[in-house]
Enzyme design. Structure first.
Site, short mmCIF file in Angstrom:
data_model
loop_
_atom_site.label_atom_id
_atom_site.label_comp_id
_atom_site.label_asym_id
_atom_site.label_seq_id
_atom_site.Cartn_x
_atom_site.Cartn_y
_atom_site.Cartn_z
N CYS A 44 38.99 99.46 83.67
CA CYS A 44 38.84 98.31 83.57
C CYS A 44 37.83 97.73 82.52
CB CYS A 44 38.64 97.44 84.14
SG CYS A 44 38.17 95.37 84.47
N CYS A 103 35.17 95.20 84.17
CA CYS A 103 33.84 95.17 85.02
C CYS A 103 34.82 96.45 86.04
CB CYS A 103 34.18 93.69 85.49
SG CYS A 103 36.15 93.03 85.72
N SER A 104 35.35 96.18 86.78
CA SER A 104 35.93 96.88 87.94
C SER A 104 37.42 96.77 88.20
CB SER A 104 35.58 97.34 88.68
OG SER A 104 35.30 96.12 89.54
N CYS A 105 37.86 95.72 87.74
CA CYS A 105 39.68 95.51 88.51
C CYS A 105 40.19 96.30 88.14
CB CYS A 105 40.55 94.96 87.20
SG CYS A 105 39.36 93.10 86.62
FE FE Z 1 38.77 93.18 85.29
#
Ligand code: FE
Length: 211
Positions: free
Chosen positions: A111, A114-116
């Site tokens: 991602c 971010c951190s999906c």
């Molecule tokens: Fe994300």
């Protein structure tokens, strides 16, 4: 594409919590004081995804795909329907795409913003997945990044990098290791590592006994 929680750059080498951690903690404190959230419920949610879901659901899906051609066809074609039936559905996993690794193509998930991550299948993302370095370099030089994970992709195998978003999460279906004929679904599941379902590693190979 929107993402869930756009992190500010942070300095991972610092002993202090990063800026995002501080912001989240401040927000949690304010919301708790106002009676809008219950920290106990938050802890329960985190515990659920960290310890109970873990990567076990994803490992089951992979192992089942290795043993059941019909299931593999269905999960590649209509993952949301199959995952809903299995109950591996919900928060941070509303729409999942399954990517099949082959001898020609290796899939890697990131991602970039971010951190999906597919929580219902893999639990919470590892810290390296959220790092600035992984997010930027996996797109620019995936082969090198994978090499640093100890994972050498042959030159003839193409690498496809997939950018997760709030709308689409990915699950990599790694290739079944050799020497696993006749193994039960449970035994196969235990070979499926979290990293292999992100594309950053291989499943565990059971071949050591006959070497
Ligand atoms: Fe994300």
């Amino acid at each position: 594409m929107p993402h869930d929680n756009h992190n500010s750059p942070n300095d991972e080498s610092s002993d202090l919590p990063d800026e995002m951690t501080l912001r989240v903690k401040s927000l949690e404190t304010i919301l708790t004081k106002k009676g809008l959230i219950d920290p106990k419920t938050l802890d329960e949610i985190i515990d659920f995804y960290s310890n109970k879901v873990g990567p076990k659901n994803g490992a089951y899906v992979v192992a089942k795909s290795w043993t059941d051609d019909k299931f593999r066809t269905q999960i590649l074609k209509d993952p949301d329907k199959v995952l809903k039936e299995l109950g591996f559905f919900g928060r941070q996993g509303e729409h999942v795409v399954v990517l099949e690794n082959t001898t020609e193509v290796h899939n890697l998930v990131v991602c970039t913003l971010c951190s999906c991550y597919p929580w219902p299948l893999l639990g919470l993302p590892p810290s390296w997945y959220k790092s600035d370095e992984y997010r930027s370099r996996s797109v620019r030089e995936p082969r090198e990044v994978l090499r640093e994970f100890g994972f050498n992709i042959p030159d003839e195998q193409n690498i496809k990098v997939w950018d997760s978003t709030a709308e689409v999460r990915y699950l990599v279906l790694p290739m079944r290791p050799e020497g696993t004929d006749g193994m039960s679904l449970e035994e196969l599941s235990s070979l499926v590592t979290r990293d292999s379902m992100i594309g950053a590693g291989n499943p565990i190979s059971p071949r050591r006994t006959d070497e």
